[in-house]
Design a protein around this motif. Structure first.
Motif, PDB file in Angstrom:
ATOM      1  N   LEU A   1       0.827  -1.197   0.000  1.00 14.18           N
ATOM      2  CA  LEU A   1       0.000   0.000   0.000  1.00 14.18           C
ATOM      3  C   LEU A   1       0.867   1.255   0.000  1.00 14.18           C
ATOM      4  CD1 LEU A   1      -2.772  -0.999   2.573  1.00 14.18           C
ATOM      5  CD2 LEU A   1      -2.880  -1.124   0.079  1.00 14.18           C
ATOM      6  N   THR A   2       0.389   2.286  -0.700  1.00 18.35           N
ATOM      7  CA  THR A   2       1.092   3.576  -0.748  1.00 18.35           C
ATOM      8  C   THR A   2       0.094   4.680  -0.436  1.00 18.35           C
ATOM      9  OG1 THR A   2       2.593   2.729  -2.446  1.00 18.35           O
ATOM     10  CG2 THR A   2       2.514   5.119  -2.134  1.00 18.35           C
ATOM     11  N   PRO A   3       0.030   5.126   0.825  1.00 13.66           N
ATOM     12  CA  PRO A   3      -0.874   6.225   1.152  1.00 13.66           C
ATOM     13  C   PRO A   3      -0.368   7.531   0.559  1.00 13.66           C
ATOM     14  CG  PRO A   3       0.481   5.655   3.045  1.00 13.66           C
ATOM     15  CD  PRO A   3       0.779   4.625   1.992  1.00 13.66           C
ATOM     16  N   LEU A   4      -1.260   8.305  -0.021  1.00 16.61           N
ATOM     17  CA  LEU A   4      -0.902   9.575  -0.656  1.00 16.61           C
ATOM     18  C   LEU A   4      -1.687  10.699   0.012  1.00 16.61           C
ATOM     19  CD1 LEU A   4      -0.941   8.429  -4.393  1.00 16.61           C
ATOM     20  CD2 LEU A   4       1.059   8.804  -2.949  1.00 16.61           C
ATOM     21  N   ALA A   5      -0.975  11.519   0.759  1.00 15.28           N
ATOM     22  CA  ALA A   5      -1.603  12.631   1.459  1.00 15.28           C
ATOM     23  C   ALA A   5      -1.776  13.810   0.522  1.00 15.28           C
ATOM     24  CB  ALA A   5      -0.753  13.034   2.665  1.00 15.28           C
TER      25      ALA A   5
ATOM     26  N   HIS B   1      -7.347  16.421   7.487  1.00 15.08           N
ATOM     27  CA  HIS B   1      -6.517  16.110   6.326  1.00 15.08           C
ATOM     28  C   HIS B   1      -7.192  15.022   5.488  1.00 15.08           C
ATOM     29  CE1 HIS B   1      -3.062  18.354   8.023  1.00 15.08           C
ATOM     30  NE2 HIS B   1      -3.582  17.942   9.181  1.00 15.08           N
ATOM     31  N   PHE B   2      -6.762  14.979   4.229  1.00 15.86           N
ATOM     32  CA  PHE B   2      -7.291  13.986   3.274  1.00 15.86           C
ATOM     33  C   PHE B   2      -6.135  13.154   2.723  1.00 15.86           C
ATOM     34  CE2 PHE B   2      -8.135  12.532  -1.024  1.00 15.86           C
ATOM     35  CZ  PHE B   2      -9.420  11.995  -0.940  1.00 15.86           C
ATOM     36  N   ALA B   3      -6.372  11.853   2.543  1.00 18.01           N
ATOM     37  CA  ALA B   3      -5.384  10.981   1.908  1.00 18.01           C
ATOM     38  C   ALA B   3      -6.118   9.968   1.042  1.00 18.01           C
ATOM     39  CB  ALA B   3      -4.521  10.271   2.941  1.00 18.01           C
ATOM     40  N   ARG B   4      -5.423   9.485   0.060  1.00 16.27           N
ATOM     41  CA  ARG B   4      -5.984   8.471  -0.829  1.00 16.27           C
ATOM     42  C   ARG B   4      -5.140   7.208  -0.753  1.00 16.27           C
ATOM     43  NH1 ARG B   4      -3.986   6.526  -6.427  1.00 16.27           N
ATOM     44  NH2 ARG B   4      -5.729   5.242  -7.100  1.00 16.27           N
ATOM     45  N   VAL B   5      -5.796   6.059  -0.679  1.00 13.71           N
ATOM     46  CA  VAL B   5      -5.125   4.761  -0.684  1.00 13.71           C
ATOM     47  C   VAL B   5      -5.714   3.941  -1.822  1.00 13.71           C
ATOM     48  CG1 VAL B   5      -4.671   2.630   0.572  1.00 13.71           C
ATOM     49  CG2 VAL B   5      -4.713   4.811   1.807  1.00 13.71           C
ATOM     50  N   LYS B   6      -4.870   3.498  -2.728  1.00 15.33           N
ATOM     51  CA  LYS B   6      -5.329   2.651  -3.837  1.00 15.33           C
ATOM     52  C   LYS B   6      -5.486   1.216  -3.359  1.00 15.33           C
ATOM     53  CE  LYS B   6      -4.232   1.305  -8.599  1.00 15.33           C
ATOM     54  NZ  LYS B   6      -3.297   1.493  -9.741  1.00 15.33           N
ATOM     55  N   VAL B   7      -6.618   0.610  -3.689  1.00 17.41           N
ATOM     56  CA  VAL B   7      -6.905  -0.766  -3.291  1.00 17.41           C
ATOM     57  C   VAL B   7      -6.300  -1.715  -4.328  1.00 17.41           C
ATOM     58  CG1 VAL B   7      -8.712  -2.453  -2.811  1.00 17.41           C
ATOM     59  CG2 VAL B   7      -9.024  -0.060  -2.144  1.00 17.41           C
ATOM     60  N   PRO B   8      -5.441  -2.639  -3.920  1.00 20.01           N
ATOM     61  CA  PRO B   8      -4.784  -3.548  -4.882  1.00 20.01           C
ATOM     62  C   PRO B   8      -5.681  -4.720  -5.267  1.00 20.01           C
ATOM     63  CG  PRO B   8      -3.966  -3.989  -2.684  1.00 20.01           C
ATOM     64  CD  PRO B   8      -4.942  -2.838  -2.543  1.00 20.01           C
TER      65      PRO B   8
ATOM     66  N   HIS C   1      -8.036  -1.396   8.869  1.00 21.27           N
ATOM     67  CA  HIS C   1      -6.657  -1.376   9.353  1.00 21.27           C
ATOM     68  C   HIS C   1      -5.896  -0.170   8.821  1.00 21.27           C
ATOM     69  CE1 HIS C   1      -7.811  -5.625   9.882  1.00 21.27           C
ATOM     70  NE2 HIS C   1      -6.972  -5.604  10.914  1.00 21.27           N
ATOM     71  N   VAL C   2      -6.618   0.788   8.255  1.00 17.94           N
ATOM     72  CA  VAL C   2      -5.953   1.909   7.608  1.00 17.94           C
ATOM     73  C   VAL C   2      -5.209   2.786   8.610  1.00 17.94           C
ATOM     74  CG1 VAL C   2      -7.821   3.617   7.713  1.00 17.94           C
ATOM     75  CG2 VAL C   2      -6.308   3.540   5.721  1.00 17.94           C
ATOM     76  N   ASN C   3      -5.599   2.714   9.889  1.00 14.16           N
ATOM     77  CA  ASN C   3      -4.889   3.499  10.897  1.00 14.16           C
ATOM     78  C   ASN C   3      -3.415   3.121  10.999  1.00 14.16           C
ATOM     79  OD1 ASN C   3      -6.069   0.989  12.041  1.00 14.16           O
ATOM     80  ND2 ASN C   3      -4.971   1.614  13.896  1.00 14.16           N
ATOM     81  N   GLU C   4      -3.080   1.889  10.576  1.00 12.99           N
ATOM     82  CA  GLU C   4      -1.686   1.459  10.615  1.00 12.99           C
ATOM     83  C   GLU C   4      -0.843   2.176   9.566  1.00 12.99           C
ATOM     84  OE1 GLU C   4      -1.088  -2.763  10.912  1.00 12.99           O
ATOM     85  OE2 GLU C   4      -3.072  -3.068  11.846  1.00 12.99           O
ATOM     86  N   LEU C   5      -1.500   2.791   8.586  1.00 15.98           N
ATOM     87  CA  LEU C   5      -0.783   3.566   7.573  1.00 15.98           C
ATOM     88  C   LEU C   5      -0.564   5.008   8.015  1.00 15.98           C
ATOM     89  CD1 LEU C   5      -2.781   2.401   4.411  1.00 15.98           C
ATOM     90  CD2 LEU C   5      -0.555   1.553   5.160  1.00 15.98           C
ATOM     91  N   PHE C   6      -1.326   5.456   9.011  1.00 13.27           N
ATOM     92  CA  PHE C   6      -1.285   6.864   9.416  1.00 13.27           C
ATOM     93  C   PHE C   6      -1.089   6.962  10.933  1.00 13.27           C
ATOM     94  CE2 PHE C   6      -4.026   6.459   5.666  1.00 13.27           C
ATOM     95  CZ  PHE C   6      -3.409   7.345   4.786  1.00 13.27           C
ATOM     96  N   ARG C   7      -0.009   6.371  11.381  1.00 12.48           N
ATOM     97  CA  ARG C   7       0.253   6.358  12.823  1.00 12.48           C
ATOM     98  C   ARG C   7       0.433   7.788  13.334  1.00 12.48           C
ATOM     99  NH1 ARG C   7       0.982   1.106  14.180  1.00 12.48           N
ATOM    100  NH2 ARG C   7       1.627  -0.312  12.492  1.00 12.48           N
ATOM    101  N   GLY C   8      -0.192   8.064  14.443  1.00 14.07           N
ATOM    102  CA  GLY C   8      -0.137   9.406  15.018  1.00 14.07           C
ATOM    103  C   GLY C   8      -1.277  10.294  14.575  1.00 14.07           C
ATOM    104  N   MET C   9      -2.110   9.814  13.652  1.00  7.64           N
ATOM    105  CA  MET C   9      -3.281  10.564  13.199  1.00  7.64           C
ATOM    106  C   MET C   9      -4.549   9.819  13.625  1.00  7.64           C
ATOM    107  SD  MET C   9      -2.116  13.256  11.511  1.00  7.64           S
ATOM    108  CE  MET C   9      -3.358  13.812  10.338  1.00  7.64           C
ATOM    109  N   THR C  10      -5.615  10.550  13.735  1.00 10.72           N
ATOM    110  CA  THR C  10      -6.909   9.948  14.050  1.00 10.72           C
ATOM    111  C   THR C  10      -7.700   9.768  12.749  1.00 10.72           C
ATOM    112  OG1 THR C  10      -6.963  11.011  16.217  1.00 10.72           O
ATOM    113  CG2 THR C  10      -9.061  10.205  15.331  1.00 10.72           C
TER     114      THR C  10
END
Length: 716
Positions: free
Chosen positions: A167-171, A201-208, A233-242
């Motif tokens: 996964l590649t989160p894109l803020a 904030h907004f981020a996009r995650v592409k689903v594989p 489980h997306v919180n694991e990509l943005f640790r420290g954010m709610t």
């Protein structure tokens, strides 16, 4: 055996709704706009017929899933190409009217009203299928929130091991612009809040989804969508954010007409070069989760430069194309029933090619010399006829040259392997590879390079024309001199689609046909713009004019003998000149029977214009792809098979070929099959003058057209 049921009617028909105000004025000419259905709406009606296969409980359950996937895939392509093309026309200021008298803006308005009910119907059909799948075989698509703790723990471990690393989160923020959203990709819009600053904030995650859309659970035939697992489980990509919300969305982009010429060329040709690059929103549809807040939806609309008319709210699943995977699932023996899928069909070897006839000697050429051989796939085996023809030609020391067109072929193609073997053994091999074949450009270029490396002479098509003619020529040294063998087809040299698409192929050593196809290859690979032909009808030089003359000849026979009759089976009917000529023929009393699978611009059954014209569309387990043409000719029938539909772009902008069937036995086979198609009691839909399609209902024990042909193949 199902009980006879009421006929299905395309009550949702956008064509029927749009045509209501189109009254034909008194004494209107045969090219009057009111005499033409709209192409786009007619195609949408076709997709309703495909969807009906998914909604019809007479269709086996897992096949219903497959037809749901096909309908969704068809709709994706329509929005991407046809709506995209019309939007380009509108942006470029095109005012040219369609044959039915509508501007691009008017067509778009009709289409938008027509597409939304179809989009909703996909979800409603899924709602019908889900409980049936669970009841019949125990297949369930589970919601992540409803899973037990043990199942969630296993999915969490799977996520960290197999999904998290790719996964590649894109803020998105002032330093990181809104990312490019690839076409047809499933994405997650993630709404985040900084716990200290309180900023959103907004981020996009592409689903594989290319790996697996449906993740299996520990219960057999139980699955959960991958996007739900990622979302939880997306919180694991943005640790420290709610994480405040996660919402699925999908973007459909306009087809790049420079690469995708097959579908949009009739729309784009109206746009001048100067205006083609005028900017307009390349995104033509945004699909969003029904739970997505209006603020997130508006943010996406702004970033993608689209309006509310381009937003589609998915009440259920986004992207039903992936349910095809479920249709192919292995069902355990204890749950399997024979009526879950269509009965298995294995194409049969044509009788004249069976072992002990031509196979023992390994000489297919002697069979063809005895008499022309007509094959009809998938009832007749492609491998045991066409593939065998090419493979034996490659291995035969008496064969000096092989020439072939490759428009679209299969992975690990045995046809390509045979051509390479032929070249490496010293034969002259020439191949025309069409690099503009939709979805297959890269594959065809790769085939071309592979063939060139083996010493094959490869040409890549003609400037300004797409080569769609399907033919192979074999030149063989025999006792009485050189003899030319030809395979001419309505379909591609593809072993995979030959089991799914219906297509004709003619194997012949007729000298005139051999001469014509030799000249056709000279035209394709060299310089011969004024090439002439004896029997074969070639586009763009003469095909439309030839068929127009054949129609006029039936009018003369009708006037003199009262027996004018035309039967045609094609995929699409849209050429205005041919349609107008068919109206004139009907006015003269010629009986005209048309089996048109997809869109049809001709209006049948109109008093004074098309009283004697019938139009049916067959939708069944196989994709109807063969093209055949019959003209009664006062008892001396003229019968052709060919690669072209009666579409303007096919007749003007492509190299196409139609070949006559001269052997009486083979000719009667085509005629009989055309009659079967027109009288199909089960899978045929009959087009009404107001645009509605009505499905025929069989009497008890009656078989549909395709089942009839399967039975006939067994009997042979």
């Amino acid at each position: 055996m199902h009980e006879p049921c009421r006929p299905f009617v395309t009550s949702e028909s956008p064509l029927a709704r749009a045509v209501q105000p189109q009254r034909v004025p008194e004494e209107a000419d045969v090219d009057h706009p009111s005499l033409f259905f709209n192409r786009e709406l007619s195609w949408l009606d076709f997709n309703w017929r495909v969807l009906q296969m998914a909604r019809d409980d007479r269709t086996p359950l897992l096949e219903r899933l497959r037809f749901l996937s096909i309908t969704a895939q068809n709709l994706d392509g329509f929005i991407r190409k046809r709506i995209g093309g019309l939007k380009r026309q509108a942006a470029a200021g095109v005012t040219t009217l369609s044959p039915d008298g509508r501007t691009p803006e008017e067509q778009l308005a009709h289409i938008v009203r027509a597409v939304r009910p179809m989009y909703s119907a996909l979800g409603h059909t899924w709602d019908q299928l889900e409980p049936a799948m669970e009841e019949e075989i125990g297949l369930r698509i589970r919601d992540y929130a409803d899973l037990g703790d043990a199942q969630k723990q296993k999915l969490a471990a799977y996520f960290r091991k197999n999904i998290f690393p790719i996964l590649t989160p894109l803020a998105v923020d002032p330093g990181r612009p809104f990312p490019f959203i690839s076409n047809m990709s499933l994405s997650l819009a993630v709404l985040l809040r900084h716990p200290d600053r309180g900023t959103q904030h907004f981020a996009r995650v592409k689903v594989p989804t290319s790996r697996a859309r449906w993740l299996s659970l520990d219960e057999p035939l139980h699955f959960v969508p991958i996007e739900q697992v990622i979302a939880h489980h997306v919180n694991e990509l943005f640790r420290g954010m709610t994480v405040e919300g996660v919402y699925a969305f999908r973007v459909t982009r306009n087809a790049d007409v420079r690469r995708d010429e097959e579908e949009a060329d009739d729309l784009i040709e109206m746009i001048s070069e100067r205006l083609r690059e005028r900017r307009f929103a390349p995104v033509v549809r945004l699909e969003v989760d029904r739970d997505m807040p209006e603020s997130v939806r508006s943010f996406l609309m702004e970033k993608l430069s689209i309006g509310p008319e381009d937003v589609y709210v998915a009440e259920r699943v986004i992207d039903f194309t992936d349910v095809r995977v479920l249709a192919d699932l292995h069902v355990p023996d204890d749950r399997y029933r024979k009526d879950l899928r269509f009965s298995k069909w294995t194409p049969l070897t044509p009788p004249r090619l069976r072992r002990g006839v031509g196979r023992e000697s390994g000489d297919i050429f002697s069979v063809i010399r005895d008499n022309d051989l007509l094959v009809h796939h998938p009832y007749d085996s492609f491998e045991e006829s066409v593939q065998r023809f090419i493979e034996e030609a490659a291995a035969d020391p008496q064969v000096l040259a092989i020439k072939q067109t490759l428009y679209r072929t299969s992975e690990d193609s045995p046809i390509v392997d045979a051509l390479i073997d032929a070249a490496e053994s010293g034969k002259q091999v020439a191949v025309l590879v069409e690099v503009k074949a939709r979805f297959d450009e890269e594959k065809n270029i790769a085939w071309g390079r592979k063939l060139e490396d083996a010493g094959v002479h490869v040409a890549y098509g003609l400037v300004g024309l797409k080569t769609h003619a399907q033919a192979a020529v074999v030149v063989r040294r025999e006792d009485d001199g050189l003899r030319t063998y030809v395979h001419a087809s309505t379909g591609n040299y593809n072993t995979q689609t030959a089991r799914q698409y219906t297509d004709y192929g003619l194997l012949t050593c007729d000298r005139n046909i051999g001469y014509d196809f030799t000249n056709l290859f000279h035209y394709l690979t060299g310089y011969a713009p004024e090439q002439s032909y004896r029997e074969v009808v070639v586009a763009p030089q003469e095909m439309r004019d030839h068929f127009l003359e054949m129609i006029r000849r039936e009018v003369r026979h009708q006037e003199e003998h009262g027996n004018g009759h035309i039967m045609v089976k094609i995929n699409e009917l849209g050429d205005s000149k041919i349609i107008s000529e068919l109206y004139r023929a009907s006015q003269a009393g010629v009986q005209i029977d048309l089996a048109i699978r997809s869109h049809c611009r001709l209006r049948p059954g109109l008093d004074g214009y098309s009283d004697s014209i019938r139009v049916v569309s067959i939708v069944g387990r196989f994709l109807e792809h063969d093209r055949a043409f019959y003209f009664h000719n006062n008892g001396d029938p003229a019968v052709y098979i060919g690669s072209a539909d009666w579409q303007r772009s096919r007749l003007d902008d492509r190299v196409e070929a139609a070949v006559p069937i001269t052997d009486e036995t083979q000719r009667q086979r085509v005629i009989h099959t055309l009659k079967r198609a027109m009288n199909d009691p089960r899978t045929a839909w009959e087009l009404q003058s107001d645009g509605r399609y009505v499905q025929r209902v069989p009497d008890e024990g009656e078989l549909g057209y395709q089942e009839q042909l399967m039975a006939a193949a067994r009997n042979r």
